[in-house]
Design a protein around this motif. Sequence first.
Motif, mmCIF file in Angstrom:
data_model
loop_
_atom_site.group_PDB
_atom_site.id
_atom_site.type_symbol
_atom_site.label_atom_id
_atom_site.label_comp_id
_atom_site.label_asym_id
_atom_site.label_seq_id
_atom_site.Cartn_x
_atom_site.Cartn_y
_atom_site.Cartn_z
ATOM 1 N N LYS A 33 0.927 -1.172 -0.029
ATOM 2 C CA LYS A 33 0.036 -0.145 0.030
ATOM 3 C C LYS A 33 0.792 1.342 -0.055
ATOM 4 O O LYS A 33 0.562 2.296 -0.646
ATOM 5 N N GLU A 34 1.890 1.367 0.803
ATOM 6 C CA GLU A 34 2.685 2.202 0.942
ATOM 7 C C GLU A 34 3.376 2.478 -0.394
ATOM 8 O O GLU A 34 3.793 3.612 -0.761
ATOM 9 N N GLN A 40 1.797 6.842 -6.782
ATOM 10 C CA GLN A 40 1.018 8.028 -7.002
ATOM 11 C C GLN A 40 1.493 9.069 -6.875
ATOM 12 O O GLN A 40 1.314 10.222 -7.691
ATOM 13 N N GLU A 41 2.222 9.399 -5.912
ATOM 14 C CA GLU A 41 2.810 10.840 -5.614
ATOM 15 C C GLU A 41 3.739 11.144 -6.718
ATOM 16 O O GLU A 41 3.972 12.175 -7.261
ATOM 17 N N LEU A 42 4.575 10.053 -7.151
ATOM 18 C CA LEU A 42 5.713 10.383 -8.094
ATOM 19 C C LEU A 42 4.919 10.693 -9.557
ATOM 20 O O LEU A 42 5.311 11.500 -10.155
ATOM 21 N N LEU A 45 4.059 13.992 -9.887
ATOM 22 C CA LEU A 45 5.210 15.047 -9.942
ATOM 23 C C LEU A 45 5.552 14.648 -11.223
ATOM 24 O O LEU A 45 6.734 15.577 -11.760
ATOM 25 N N GLY A 46 5.076 13.566 -12.113
ATOM 26 C CA GLY A 46 5.577 13.534 -13.471
ATOM 27 C C GLY A 46 6.771 12.563 -13.519
ATOM 28 O O GLY A 46 7.634 12.796 -14.432
ATOM 29 N N LEU A 47 7.088 11.985 -12.271
ATOM 30 C CA LEU A 47 8.328 11.132 -12.238
ATOM 31 C C LEU A 47 7.979 9.671 -12.304
ATOM 32 O O LEU A 47 6.806 9.249 -12.043
ATOM 33 N N ARG A 48 9.011 8.686 -12.795
ATOM 34 C CA ARG A 48 8.555 7.234 -12.769
ATOM 35 C C ARG A 48 9.981 6.860 -11.680
ATOM 36 O O ARG A 48 11.019 7.542 -11.647
ATOM 37 N N PRO A 49 9.631 5.684 -11.050
ATOM 38 C CA PRO A 49 10.676 5.206 -9.962
ATOM 39 C C PRO A 49 12.052 5.071 -10.555
ATOM 40 O O PRO A 49 13.005 5.311 -10.165
ATOM 41 N N GLU A 50 12.228 4.481 -11.793
ATOM 42 C CA GLU A 50 13.319 4.127 -12.302
ATOM 43 C C GLU A 50 14.134 5.432 -12.970
ATOM 44 O O GLU A 50 15.390 5.425 -13.324
ATOM 45 N N ASP A 51 13.514 6.616 -12.857
ATOM 46 C CA ASP A 51 14.021 8.137 -13.110
ATOM 47 C C ASP A 51 14.640 8.766 -12.109
ATOM 48 O O ASP A 51 15.106 9.896 -12.246
ATOM 49 N N LEU A 52 14.351 8.194 -10.682
ATOM 50 C CA LEU A 52 14.678 8.901 -9.735
ATOM 51 C C LEU A 52 16.067 9.324 -9.693
ATOM 52 O O LEU A 52 16.313 10.320 -9.006
#
Length: 81
Positions: A33-34, A40-42, A45-52
């Motif tokens: 869930k977290e 969803q927050e990313l 912001l227009g971000l993807r986890p792989e782009d962090l």
Amino acid sequence: MNYDDKLLELNKKLEEAKSLRDRSLWRLDQLKKEEDQLDQELEKLGLRPEDLEGEIGKLTQEIDDLFKKAQDLIPPDFKAD
């Protein structure tokens, strides 16, 4: 130890294992869930986890550049050695 004692001990360990499994499954559900909330927050912001990592690198460089610019604006007499 007789068979009854062995059976009781095995039953006790089985119940402990079930309890541990239940707690682990609950924790896994909470973490999923977290993760969904963070995704969803990313996305907002227009971000993807792989782009962090790349985004963090860009922001770090931007901060470093701004500190350098601020340092360059300080008169030489006021700069710390």
